[in-house]
Scaffold this active site. Structure first.
Site, short mmCIF file in Angstrom:
data_model
loop_
_atom_site.label_atom_id
_atom_site.label_comp_id
_atom_site.label_asym_id
_atom_site.label_seq_id
_atom_site.Cartn_x
_atom_site.Cartn_y
_atom_site.Cartn_z
N GLU A 55 -7.22 -1.61 -8.23
CA GLU A 55 -7.75 -2.65 -7.40
C GLU A 55 -7.83 -3.95 -7.98
O GLU A 55 -8.61 -4.95 -7.60
CB GLU A 55 -8.92 -2.26 -6.61
CG GLU A 55 -9.05 -0.96 -6.18
CD GLU A 55 -8.02 -0.66 -4.89
OE1 GLU A 55 -7.70 -1.61 -4.46
OE2 GLU A 55 -7.92 0.68 -4.43
N SER A 94 -2.44 4.32 -7.79
CA SER A 94 -3.57 4.88 -8.30
C SER A 94 -3.08 6.01 -8.97
O SER A 94 -3.59 6.52 -10.33
CB SER A 94 -4.61 5.15 -7.30
OG SER A 94 -5.17 3.96 -6.83
N CYS A 118 8.55 -3.27 5.88
CA CYS A 118 9.65 -4.05 5.25
C CYS A 118 9.22 -5.53 6.00
O CYS A 118 8.52 -5.73 6.86
CB CYS A 118 11.07 -3.79 5.41
SG CYS A 118 11.47 -3.94 7.23
N CYS A 172 11.67 2.38 8.27
CA CYS A 172 13.30 2.17 8.79
C CYS A 172 14.00 2.76 7.07
O CYS A 172 15.02 2.72 7.34
CB CYS A 172 13.42 0.81 9.11
SG CYS A 172 13.40 -0.37 7.80
N CYS A 225 9.60 1.42 4.03
CA CYS A 225 9.01 1.24 5.52
C CYS A 225 9.51 2.48 6.33
O CYS A 225 10.41 3.10 5.79
CB CYS A 225 9.84 -0.07 6.03
SG CYS A 225 9.58 -0.54 7.52
N MET A 251 0.83 -1.26 0.24
CA MET A 251 0.04 -0.04 0.16
C MET A 251 0.89 1.30 -0.08
O MET A 251 1.92 1.10 0.55
CB MET A 251 -0.93 0.05 1.42
CG MET A 251 -1.86 -1.03 0.99
SD MET A 251 -3.21 -0.80 2.25
CE MET A 251 -4.15 0.54 1.92
N ASN A 252 0.39 2.27 -0.43
CA ASN A 252 1.02 3.63 -0.57
C ASN A 252 2.28 3.90 -1.46
O ASN A 252 3.10 4.46 -0.96
CB ASN A 252 1.24 4.03 0.76
CG ASN A 252 -0.03 4.17 1.63
OD1 ASN A 252 -1.09 4.63 1.10
ND2 ASN A 252 0.11 3.99 3.16
#
Length: 193
Positions: free
Chosen positions: A88, A16, A182, A147, A145, A11-12
């Protein structure tokens, strides 16, 4: 030659946004882009593809019973489409991925499908499984992530921010419900009591 592309990520990662940019690129050159999104995800409204950076666009809906090949074939009798862009894609069935293959092979329309690779349990969605197996081109969109490593897993979190380990595969939500991490931080989060 038309091909089936699968753009996947956690995600992110901008799936889209990339889809909407692709639609713009086609249309800027006078070509028609046909957009689809999953009926199950109505966070931005029914039949709307929306990105986190504020771009949005109306789209056709697909559900579990949609015959994508039949719909596109029917629409192509009255309008020429230069590409099909589908958001999606993880919510597609095996049969629907086969229909996308037919759109590419029989109608010679390129298909760009965008979706998650895995769910919050690190298991493949059905649509993603068959897109990974049957697509002509695979493109990983990357995100990070907390990190700084590449995020390739998705944690589902509760209202308290704690990871949820069990539940239905599909639960629609955004940043309030899901966090991309991650593998190391995914495993560590799930190991916490």
């Amino acid at each position: 030659m038309a091909q089936l592309y699968f753009y996947y990520s956690a995600m992110n990662a901008g799936k889209s946004t990339s889809l909407l940019q692709s639609a713009y690129n086609y249309e800027e050159r006078g070509m028609n882009a046909l957009l689809y999104t999953a009926a199950v995800d109505d966070r931005a409204g029914t039949g709307v593809i929306s990105s986190r950076i504020g771009l949005e666009r109306e789209a056709q809906l697909f559900s579990a019973t949609t015959d994508l090949f039949a719909e596109v074939l029917g629409m192509s009798h009255t309008q020429r489409f230069h590409c099909l862009l589908l958001d999606e894609a993880q919510f597609l069935s095996k049969e629907q991925v086969g229909q996308l293959c037919r759109i590419v092979d029989e109608l010679a329309i390129p298909v760009l499908a965008f979706g998650l690779r895995t769910d919050f349990r690190a298991e493949l969605f059905a649509g993603s499984q068959y897109l990974l197996a049957w697509a002509d081109k695979l493109v990983e969109l990357k995100t990070v992530c907390h990190c700084g490593r590449k995020a390739n897993h998705v944690l589902r979190v509760g209202a308290d921010g704690q990871p949820i380990k069990e539940g239905a595969q599909v639960e629609i939500g955004g940043n309030d419900r899901y966090v991309s991490v991650c593998r190391k931080h995914y495993i560590e989060a799930l190991a916490r009591p």
